[in-house]
Design a protein around this motif. Sequence first.
Motif, mmCIF file in Angstrom:
data_model
loop_
_atom_site.group_PDB
_atom_site.id
_atom_site.type_symbol
_atom_site.label_atom_id
_atom_site.label_comp_id
_atom_site.label_asym_id
_atom_site.label_seq_id
_atom_site.Cartn_x
_atom_site.Cartn_y
_atom_site.Cartn_z
ATOM 1 N N LYS A 127 74.767 46.062 10.325
ATOM 2 C CA LYS A 127 75.536 45.676 9.119
ATOM 3 C C LYS A 127 76.606 44.564 9.298
ATOM 4 C CE LYS A 127 75.346 50.245 6.918
ATOM 5 N NZ LYS A 127 75.875 51.489 6.244
ATOM 6 N N PRO A 128 76.785 43.762 8.511
ATOM 7 C CA PRO A 128 77.701 42.541 8.675
ATOM 8 C C PRO A 128 79.181 43.205 9.164
ATOM 9 C CG PRO A 128 76.701 42.363 6.412
ATOM 10 C CD PRO A 128 76.363 43.679 7.113
ATOM 11 N N GLY A 129 79.675 42.450 9.975
ATOM 12 C CA GLY A 129 81.069 42.719 10.570
ATOM 13 C C GLY A 129 81.115 43.585 11.762
ATOM 14 N N LYS A 130 79.880 44.032 12.125
ATOM 15 C CA LYS A 130 79.912 44.924 13.277
ATOM 16 C C LYS A 130 79.988 44.278 14.800
ATOM 17 C CE LYS A 130 78.404 49.216 10.949
ATOM 18 N NZ LYS A 130 77.483 50.418 11.174
ATOM 19 N N LYS A 131 80.390 44.810 15.798
ATOM 20 C CA LYS A 131 80.458 44.363 17.024
ATOM 21 C C LYS A 131 79.927 45.298 17.888
ATOM 22 C CE LYS A 131 85.320 44.679 17.810
ATOM 23 N NZ LYS A 131 86.723 43.780 18.107
ATOM 24 N N ASP A 132 79.298 45.185 18.955
ATOM 25 C CA ASP A 132 78.581 45.931 19.902
ATOM 26 C C ASP A 132 79.916 46.059 21.083
ATOM 27 O OD1 ASP A 132 76.433 46.476 18.800
ATOM 28 O OD2 ASP A 132 75.368 45.099 19.872
ATOM 29 N N LEU A 133 79.966 47.422 21.561
ATOM 30 C CA LEU A 133 81.051 47.300 22.568
ATOM 31 C C LEU A 133 80.382 48.134 24.151
ATOM 32 C CD1 LEU A 133 83.818 49.416 20.529
ATOM 33 C CD2 LEU A 133 83.535 47.051 20.890
ATOM 34 N N ASP A 134 81.038 47.776 25.099
ATOM 35 C CA ASP A 134 80.376 48.186 26.187
ATOM 36 C C ASP A 134 80.634 49.598 26.430
ATOM 37 O OD1 ASP A 134 79.226 45.557 26.856
ATOM 38 O OD2 ASP A 134 81.424 44.927 27.755
ATOM 39 N N TYR B 224 76.030 69.454 20.433
ATOM 40 C CA TYR B 224 74.661 68.826 20.056
ATOM 41 C C TYR B 224 74.446 67.952 21.495
ATOM 42 C CZ TYR B 224 74.216 69.916 15.165
ATOM 43 O OH TYR B 224 74.227 70.472 14.131
ATOM 44 N N VAL B 225 73.374 67.710 22.101
ATOM 45 C CA VAL B 225 73.462 66.918 23.007
ATOM 46 C C VAL B 225 72.573 65.707 22.600
ATOM 47 C CG1 VAL B 225 72.655 66.475 25.315
ATOM 48 C CG2 VAL B 225 73.328 68.715 24.785
ATOM 49 N N ALA B 226 73.195 64.471 23.127
ATOM 50 C CA ALA B 226 72.573 63.048 22.687
ATOM 51 C C ALA B 226 72.523 62.004 23.764
ATOM 52 C CB ALA B 226 73.277 62.556 21.362
ATOM 53 N N ARG B 227 71.788 60.901 23.655
ATOM 54 C CA ARG B 227 71.839 59.942 24.595
ATOM 55 C C ARG B 227 72.544 58.782 23.836
ATOM 56 N NH1 ARG B 227 66.573 58.094 27.391
ATOM 57 N NH2 ARG B 227 66.113 56.771 25.435
ATOM 58 N N ILE B 228 73.396 58.244 24.213
ATOM 59 C CA ILE B 228 73.783 56.926 23.531
ATOM 60 C C ILE B 228 73.252 55.721 23.773
ATOM 61 C CG2 ILE B 228 75.894 55.330 23.392
ATOM 62 C CD1 ILE B 228 76.644 58.350 22.859
ATOM 63 N N GLU B 229 72.813 55.200 22.544
ATOM 64 C CA GLU B 229 71.900 53.820 22.413
ATOM 65 C C GLU B 229 72.743 52.676 22.116
ATOM 66 O OE1 GLU B 229 68.408 54.046 22.897
ATOM 67 O OE2 GLU B 229 68.789 56.262 23.537
ATOM 68 N N ILE B 230 73.556 52.800 21.355
ATOM 69 C CA ILE B 230 74.814 51.641 21.049
ATOM 70 C C ILE B 230 75.904 52.185 20.631
ATOM 71 C CG2 ILE B 230 75.123 49.984 19.079
ATOM 72 C CD1 ILE B 230 72.139 49.610 18.795
ATOM 73 N N ILE B 231 76.979 51.402 21.037
ATOM 74 C CA ILE B 231 78.466 51.592 20.780
ATOM 75 C C ILE B 231 78.944 50.521 19.740
ATOM 76 C CG2 ILE B 231 80.750 52.359 21.548
ATOM 77 C CD1 ILE B 231 79.516 53.098 24.198
ATOM 78 N N GLU B 232 79.583 50.764 18.503
ATOM 79 C CA GLU B 232 79.884 49.495 18.025
ATOM 80 C C GLU B 232 81.183 49.939 16.916
ATOM 81 O OE1 GLU B 232 76.265 48.970 15.373
ATOM 82 O OE2 GLU B 232 76.703 50.831 14.135
ATOM 83 N N ALA B 233 81.676 48.848 16.762
ATOM 84 C CA ALA B 233 82.969 48.905 15.828
ATOM 85 C C ALA B 233 82.848 47.991 14.605
ATOM 86 C CB ALA B 233 84.352 48.555 16.428
ATOM 87 N N ASP B 234 83.432 48.472 13.429
ATOM 88 C CA ASP B 234 83.221 47.647 12.304
ATOM 89 C C ASP B 234 84.392 46.784 11.946
ATOM 90 O OD1 ASP B 234 85.106 49.741 11.120
ATOM 91 O OD2 ASP B 234 83.821 50.558 9.992
ATOM 92 N N SER B 235 84.535 46.056 10.841
ATOM 93 C CA SER B 235 85.769 45.174 10.807
ATOM 94 C C SER B 235 87.069 46.155 10.836
ATOM 95 C CB SER B 235 85.482 44.578 9.502
ATOM 96 O OG SER B 235 85.356 45.340 8.412
ATOM 97 N N ARG B 236 86.793 47.122 10.576
ATOM 98 C CA ARG B 236 88.226 48.113 10.321
ATOM 99 C C ARG B 236 88.360 48.875 11.680
ATOM 100 N NH1 ARG B 236 88.265 50.674 4.447
ATOM 101 N NH2 ARG B 236 88.037 48.672 3.189
ATOM 102 N N ASP B 237 87.817 48.450 12.805
ATOM 103 C CA ASP B 237 87.728 49.135 14.002
ATOM 104 C C ASP B 237 87.285 50.554 14.117
ATOM 105 O OD1 ASP B 237 88.335 46.978 15.577
ATOM 106 O OD2 ASP B 237 90.409 47.093 15.219
ATOM 107 N N ASN B 238 86.423 51.073 13.185
ATOM 108 C CA ASN B 238 85.820 52.297 12.825
ATOM 109 C C ASN B 238 84.921 52.412 13.825
ATOM 110 O OD1 ASN B 238 87.559 53.201 10.892
ATOM 111 N ND2 ASN B 238 86.384 52.481 9.410
ATOM 112 N N LEU B 239 84.867 53.393 15.005
ATOM 113 C CA LEU B 239 84.034 53.270 16.071
ATOM 114 C C LEU B 239 82.790 54.186 15.794
ATOM 115 C CD1 LEU B 239 86.368 53.436 19.164
ATOM 116 C CD2 LEU B 239 84.939 51.546 18.267
ATOM 117 N N LYS B 240 81.469 53.753 15.773
ATOM 118 C CA LYS B 240 80.287 54.655 15.807
ATOM 119 C C LYS B 240 79.305 54.470 16.836
ATOM 120 C CE LYS B 240 81.051 55.383 11.143
ATOM 121 N NZ LYS B 240 80.801 56.466 10.443
#
Length: 224
Positions: free
Chosen positions: A14-21, A50-66
């Motif tokens: 989505k627009p405004g998102k940036k990937d984080l390391d 739950y157990v999961a493997r991280i594929e992407i870490i990202e933040a939106d324009s409001r710095d909400n982390l997903k």
Amino acid sequence: MAKTRPGLSSTKPKPGKKDLDSYTIRGTNKVVRVGDCVLMRPSDTSKPPYVARIEIIEADSRDNLKVRVRWYYRPEESLGGRRQFHGAKELFLSDHYDVQSAHTIEGKCIVHSFKNYTKLENVGTEDYYCRFEYKAATGAFTPDRVAVYCKCEMPYNPDDLMVQCEGCKDWYHPACVGMTIEEAKKLDHFVCSECSEDDVKRSQNGFHASPVSDAKVEPKRRKR
């Protein structure tokens, strides 16, 4: 936090998102990176994480982390349910992807290959293993055949003690050959009912640590 149904999570950025390391788990100094396995808080707190493997870490324009994750399923979460040969720490790597708040991450864990898990001297609370990939929509597994052992022809469960016959090199559950766990632990040698002492002398090669580490055994195979 709840898993979405398989196939419902969007894969389009989505627009405004940036990937984080990386992301530091809230309230800790533990750092999560892409490729790490994590424990995620369920909406029902009476259930295990739950157990999961991280594929992407990202933040939106409001710095909400997903985080975009690929879920591991516990046997009881699969269509076939938990079976006798499933270990307590067994997981299935599913084709179910999802997007969740990074703040639902509770901690990190390690999902080992099945072979590496059986070599662990001590299994910690953060240790799990995976030997199957799982299609959430159909319940299909890859691989669909695994080695089976003993008279009961069951796949190896690393939680269960097994003894190896010095003759045929097959592995047996103590209960399947008429002995208790305590009796099996005291054994120096074991010969199954189908082998004789002469068979043992001809094929004596020593014992292996577990069925998985025994490369010379060619066990019967069937669908799980």
